[in-house]
Design a protein around this motif. Structure first.
Motif, PDB file in Angstrom:
ATOM      1  N   LEU A 169      -9.466   2.151   2.560  1.00 34.10           N
ATOM      2  CA  LEU A 169      -9.793   2.583   1.255  1.00 34.10           C
ATOM      3  C   LEU A 169      -8.741   2.250   0.148  1.00 34.10           C
ATOM      4  CD1 LEU A 169     -10.808   6.267   2.472  1.00 34.10           C
ATOM      5  CD2 LEU A 169     -12.378   4.599   1.538  1.00 34.10           C
ATOM      6  N   LEU A 170      -9.222   2.048  -1.014  1.00 30.92           N
ATOM      7  CA  LEU A 170      -8.158   1.965  -2.319  1.00 30.92           C
ATOM      8  C   LEU A 170      -7.730   3.247  -2.910  1.00 30.92           C
ATOM      9  CD1 LEU A 170     -10.268  -1.120  -3.965  1.00 30.92           C
ATOM     10  CD2 LEU A 170      -8.222  -1.340  -2.559  1.00 30.92           C
ATOM     11  N   ASN A 171      -6.446   3.273  -2.813  1.00 33.79           N
ATOM     12  CA  ASN A 171      -5.752   4.632  -3.584  1.00 33.79           C
ATOM     13  C   ASN A 171      -5.364   4.321  -4.984  1.00 33.79           C
ATOM     14  OD1 ASN A 171      -3.545   2.806  -3.275  1.00 33.79           O
ATOM     15  ND2 ASN A 171      -2.707   4.111  -1.756  1.00 33.79           N
ATOM     16  N   THR A 172      -5.967   3.290  -5.623  1.00 30.66           N
ATOM     17  CA  THR A 172      -5.760   2.881  -7.183  1.00 30.66           C
ATOM     18  C   THR A 172      -6.755   2.495  -7.949  1.00 30.66           C
ATOM     19  OG1 THR A 172      -4.060   1.681  -8.600  1.00 30.66           O
ATOM     20  CG2 THR A 172      -4.740   0.763  -6.510  1.00 30.66           C
ATOM     21  N   GLN A 173      -7.020   2.612  -9.086  1.00 28.30           N
ATOM     22  CA  GLN A 173      -7.878   2.232  -9.858  1.00 28.30           C
ATOM     23  C   GLN A 173      -7.606   1.053 -10.610  1.00 28.30           C
ATOM     24  OE1 GLN A 173     -10.917   3.512 -10.097  1.00 28.30           O
ATOM     25  NE2 GLN A 173     -10.163   4.838  -8.408  1.00 28.30           N
ATOM     26  N   ASN A 174      -6.412   0.692 -10.478  1.00 33.87           N
ATOM     27  CA  ASN A 174      -5.829  -0.746 -11.090  1.00 33.87           C
ATOM     28  C   ASN A 174      -6.236  -1.924 -10.308  1.00 33.87           C
ATOM     29  OD1 ASN A 174      -4.357  -2.878 -12.078  1.00 33.87           O
ATOM     30  ND2 ASN A 174      -3.128  -1.600 -13.197  1.00 33.87           N
ATOM     31  N   ASP A 175      -7.224  -2.636 -10.951  1.00 35.37           N
ATOM     32  CA  ASP A 175      -7.939  -3.834 -10.134  1.00 35.37           C
ATOM     33  C   ASP A 175      -6.759  -4.846 -10.050  1.00 35.37           C
ATOM     34  OD1 ASP A 175     -10.238  -2.534 -10.090  1.00 35.37           O
ATOM     35  OD2 ASP A 175     -11.370  -3.348 -11.493  1.00 35.37           O
ATOM     36  N   ASP A 176      -6.044  -4.977 -11.058  1.00 41.04           N
ATOM     37  CA  ASP A 176      -5.033  -5.952 -10.850  1.00 41.04           C
ATOM     38  C   ASP A 176      -4.161  -5.993  -9.989  1.00 41.04           C
ATOM     39  OD1 ASP A 176      -6.330  -7.289 -12.994  1.00 41.04           O
ATOM     40  OD2 ASP A 176      -5.107  -6.439 -14.628  1.00 41.04           O
ATOM     41  N   ASN A 177      -3.550  -4.601 -10.017  1.00 37.85           N
ATOM     42  CA  ASN A 177      -2.652  -4.450  -8.913  1.00 37.85           C
ATOM     43  C   ASN A 177      -3.290  -4.692  -7.378  1.00 37.85           C
ATOM     44  OD1 ASN A 177      -0.729  -3.625 -10.785  1.00 37.85           O
ATOM     45  ND2 ASN A 177      -0.894  -1.549 -10.294  1.00 37.85           N
ATOM     46  N   CYS A 178      -4.363  -4.297  -7.180  1.00 36.62           N
ATOM     47  CA  CYS A 178      -4.905  -4.455  -5.778  1.00 36.62           C
ATOM     48  C   CYS A 178      -5.357  -5.797  -5.544  1.00 36.62           C
ATOM     49  CB  CYS A 178      -6.613  -3.775  -5.949  1.00 36.62           C
ATOM     50  SG  CYS A 178      -6.467  -2.129  -6.029  1.00 36.62           S
ATOM     51  N   GLY A 220     -16.403   5.686  -2.270  1.00 37.16           N
ATOM     52  CA  GLY A 220     -14.988   5.111  -3.089  1.00 37.16           C
ATOM     53  C   GLY A 220     -15.073   3.515  -2.802  1.00 37.16           C
ATOM     54  N   ARG A 221     -13.744   3.042  -3.098  1.00 33.60           N
ATOM     55  CA  ARG A 221     -13.740   1.651  -3.049  1.00 33.60           C
ATOM     56  C   ARG A 221     -12.932   1.163  -1.974  1.00 33.60           C
ATOM     57  NH1 ARG A 221     -10.695   0.774  -8.025  1.00 33.60           N
ATOM     58  NH2 ARG A 221     -10.884  -1.413  -7.585  1.00 33.60           N
ATOM     59  N   ARG A 222     -13.354   0.014  -1.271  1.00 32.04           N
ATOM     60  CA  ARG A 222     -12.575  -0.361   0.000  1.00 32.04           C
ATOM     61  C   ARG A 222     -12.273  -1.835  -0.331  1.00 32.04           C
ATOM     62  NH1 ARG A 222     -12.845   1.884   5.114  1.00 32.04           N
ATOM     63  NH2 ARG A 222     -14.349   3.841   4.935  1.00 32.04           N
ATOM     64  N   VAL A 223     -11.202  -2.270   0.441  1.00 24.49           N
ATOM     65  CA  VAL A 223     -10.683  -3.735   0.468  1.00 24.49           C
ATOM     66  C   VAL A 223     -11.092  -4.059   1.814  1.00 24.49           C
ATOM     67  CG1 VAL A 223      -8.533  -3.331   0.673  1.00 24.49           C
ATOM     68  CG2 VAL A 223      -9.089  -5.336   0.018  1.00 24.49           C
ATOM     69  N   MET A 224     -11.436  -5.233   2.121  1.00 26.79           N
ATOM     70  CA  MET A 224     -11.545  -5.961   3.228  1.00 26.79           C
ATOM     71  C   MET A 224     -10.924  -7.231   3.593  1.00 26.79           C
ATOM     72  SD  MET A 224     -14.868  -6.526   5.711  1.00 26.79           S
ATOM     73  CE  MET A 224     -15.940  -6.903   4.451  1.00 26.79           C
ATOM     74  N   PHE A 225      -9.828  -7.315   4.570  1.00 21.98           N
ATOM     75  CA  PHE A 225      -9.318  -8.582   4.783  1.00 21.98           C
ATOM     76  C   PHE A 225      -9.742  -9.126   6.240  1.00 21.98           C
ATOM     77  CE2 PHE A 225      -5.729 -11.111   6.366  1.00 21.98           C
ATOM     78  CZ  PHE A 225      -5.309 -11.667   5.359  1.00 21.98           C
ATOM     79  N   PHE A 250      -8.152 -17.176   6.255  1.00 15.57           N
ATOM     80  CA  PHE A 250      -8.459 -15.778   5.854  1.00 15.57           C
ATOM     81  C   PHE A 250      -8.965 -15.353   4.446  1.00 15.57           C
ATOM     82  CE2 PHE A 250      -5.117 -16.175   8.889  1.00 15.57           C
ATOM     83  CZ  PHE A 250      -5.410 -15.413  10.096  1.00 15.57           C
ATOM     84  N   ASP A 251      -9.603 -14.085   4.241  1.00 17.77           N
ATOM     85  CA  ASP A 251     -10.009 -14.023   2.774  1.00 17.77           C
ATOM     86  C   ASP A 251      -9.951 -12.477   2.497  1.00 17.77           C
ATOM     87  OD1 ASP A 251     -10.560 -14.581   0.388  1.00 17.77           O
ATOM     88  OD2 ASP A 251     -12.442 -15.487   0.632  1.00 17.77           O
ATOM     89  N   TYR A 252     -10.370 -12.137   1.621  1.00 21.04           N
ATOM     90  CA  TYR A 252     -10.570 -10.642   1.379  1.00 21.04           C
ATOM     91  C   TYR A 252     -11.427 -10.335   0.406  1.00 21.04           C
ATOM     92  CZ  TYR A 252      -8.030 -11.025  -3.357  1.00 21.04           C
ATOM     93  OH  TYR A 252      -7.686 -11.286  -4.530  1.00 21.04           O
ATOM     94  N   GLN A 253     -12.142  -9.214   0.378  1.00 21.79           N
ATOM     95  CA  GLN A 253     -13.234  -8.717  -0.459  1.00 21.79           C
ATOM     96  C   GLN A 253     -12.837  -7.350  -0.942  1.00 21.79           C
ATOM     97  OE1 GLN A 253     -15.590 -10.394  -2.005  1.00 21.79           O
ATOM     98  NE2 GLN A 253     -16.081 -12.356  -0.368  1.00 21.79           N
ATOM     99  N   PHE A 254     -13.380  -6.913  -2.096  1.00 18.03           N
ATOM    100  CA  PHE A 254     -13.423  -5.561  -2.791  1.00 18.03           C
ATOM    101  C   PHE A 254     -15.014  -5.251  -2.580  1.00 18.03           C
ATOM    102  CE2 PHE A 254      -9.545  -6.881  -4.534  1.00 18.03           C
ATOM    103  CZ  PHE A 254      -8.756  -5.809  -4.121  1.00 18.03           C
ATOM    104  N   TYR A 255     -15.292  -3.961  -2.316  1.00 12.41           N
ATOM    105  CA  TYR A 255     -16.565  -3.675  -2.320  1.00 12.41           C
ATOM    106  C   TYR A 255     -16.671  -1.961  -2.578  1.00 12.41           C
ATOM    107  CZ  TYR A 255     -16.080  -2.126   2.681  1.00 12.41           C
ATOM    108  OH  TYR A 255     -15.612  -1.586   3.695  1.00 12.41           O
ATOM    109  N   ARG A 256     -17.628  -1.465  -3.382  1.00  9.62           N
ATOM    110  CA  ARG A 256     -17.801  -0.120  -3.492  1.00  9.62           C
ATOM    111  C   ARG A 256     -18.925   0.435  -2.408  1.00  9.62           C
ATOM    112  NH1 ARG A 256     -16.348   1.417  -8.606  1.00  9.62           N
ATOM    113  NH2 ARG A 256     -16.185  -0.452 -10.074  1.00  9.62           N
ATOM    114  N   GLU A 257     -18.642   1.761  -2.049  1.00  6.56           N
ATOM    115  CA  GLU A 257     -19.632   2.286  -1.079  1.00  6.56           C
ATOM    116  C   GLU A 257     -19.506   3.719  -1.522  1.00  6.56           C
ATOM    117  OE1 GLU A 257     -16.413   4.135   2.500  1.00  6.56           O
ATOM    118  OE2 GLU A 257     -17.635   2.451   2.718  1.00  6.56           O
ATOM    119  N   LEU A 258     -20.174   4.670  -0.609  1.00  5.04           N
ATOM    120  CA  LEU A 258     -20.549   6.205  -1.011  1.00  5.04           C
ATOM    121  C   LEU A 258     -19.330   6.879  -1.538  1.00  5.04           C
ATOM    122  CD1 LEU A 258     -22.594   8.429  -1.480  1.00  5.04           C
ATOM    123  CD2 LEU A 258     -22.546   8.884   0.990  1.00  5.04           C
TER     124      LEU A 258
END
Length: 329
Positions: free
Chosen positions: A261-270, A303-308, A293-301
């Protein structure tokens, strides 16, 4: 049809699932009872008939050619007695039991099946150490095991003692446990034949995983790990490099998927943090092995998550399918 029934080499593979009472009784009376010794695969998915087939329980011994027994969604009333008679079957190599009833207390009896090579079992409650503290002389012949449920760390460290011939290991979830003393006091037996490990929901710390790897993962060639929350030090590329070089030198497939789960609303920092992690996993150590490897951001019910995740054909297909249900940033 009659010629087939009379052919002693004909392989009987029986799947008893959605069948009426009348049809089952006719099938059992006219075919199954007189041909038990010819059945090689028996799958039972209807709880109504499971106890009828093995009644009386000693009937089990008449299935002398049985190689695969599958209980799908059923739990025999006299399972303990059935297991005791299954030990006399010299060809039984596959046993699958998927039931909504807790079966962990049956594990010792299952491990004692003399010719068993493949076991898949559904765990309703977490597997803990006292449930597999068996007779120290128990050595199972199992090569491939699927534990569909939660296994606690203190139970996992005991598995090599009873499953020394294991080649592939699948665990749905590996969770931390309450144990006394430090990790340095844990001494696991080595898996000399284990080649493939898959754990779909890692919950133990990287320190615990590192101990497991150093003591018993020395021969593995394929590692598949997923973590849903708080990957933390699992994203430390340098620590992975040292662990693989020193303890898993035969590893060919390194397949990971870590979410948080992302604990910040700052996209640039993430993005900056993820890019630093991705850069650490892009050194020559990784590229020479063709591990990318790669990573993706996505939204769900919630909040927001990041997947590596690692990039390979199978995992990438999963990512694409998963993306169809997510709103990416």
């Amino acid at each position: 049809m009659q010629s087939i029934l009379n052919d002693s080499t004909f392989e009987w593979k029986i799947n008893i699932s959605l069948i009426s009472k009348l049809n089952f009784e006719q099938f059992n009376r006219e075919l199954l009872i007189s041909n038990r010794k010819r059945v090689q695969t028996l799958k039972i998915s209807n709880p109504v008939w499971v106890d009828s087939i093995f009644s009386p329980v000693k009937t089990v011994t008449e299935f002398s050619r049985l190689e695969a027994l599958i209980f799908d969604g059923v739990r025999p009333l006299y399972l303990a007695n059935i297991l005791r008679h299954l030990t006399s079957l010299e060809n039984l190599s596959t046993f699958i039991i998927l039931s909504d009833t807790d079966l962990v207390n049956m594990l010792e009896s299952i491990f004692r099946l003399p010719k068993l090579k493949y076991l898949k079992i559904k765990l309703i409650s977490p597997l803990i150490d006292r449930q597999i503290s068996f007779d120290t002389n128990l050595i199972s012949s199992i090569n491939h095991i699927v534990l569909d449920g939660y296994v606690l760390f203190n139970a996992f460290v005991l598995l090599p003692s009873y499953l020394p011939y294991l080649e592939t290991l699948y665990i749905q979830s590996l969770s931390p446990s309450w144990y006394e003393g430090s990790l340095q006091n844990i001494n696991m037996k080595k898996w000399n034949h284990l080649k493939k490990v898959q754990i779909d929901n890692m919950k133990i710390s990287f320190d615990e995983f590192e101990l497991i790897s150093k003591q018993t993962f020395n021969e593995i060639e394929s590692l598949h790990l997923s973590m849903i929350l708080d990957p933390g030090t699992y994203l430390n590329a340098n620590r992975w490099e040292q662990l693989i070089l020193n303890s898993m030198s035969k590893l060919r497939i390194f397949d990971i998927q870590f979410q948080d789960l992302l604990n910040t609303q700052n996209d640039d920092n993430c993005h900056a943090l993820c890019k630093r992690i991705l850069n650490d996993f892009s050194s020559s150590f990784w590229t020479e092995r063709k591990w990318f490897f790669d990573y993706q951001f996505y939204r769900e019910l919630y909040g927001r998550r990041v997947m590596f995740y690692s990039i390979n054909s199978k995992r990438y297909i999963k990512i694409i399918k998963f993306s169809l249900f997510c709103l990416f940033i």
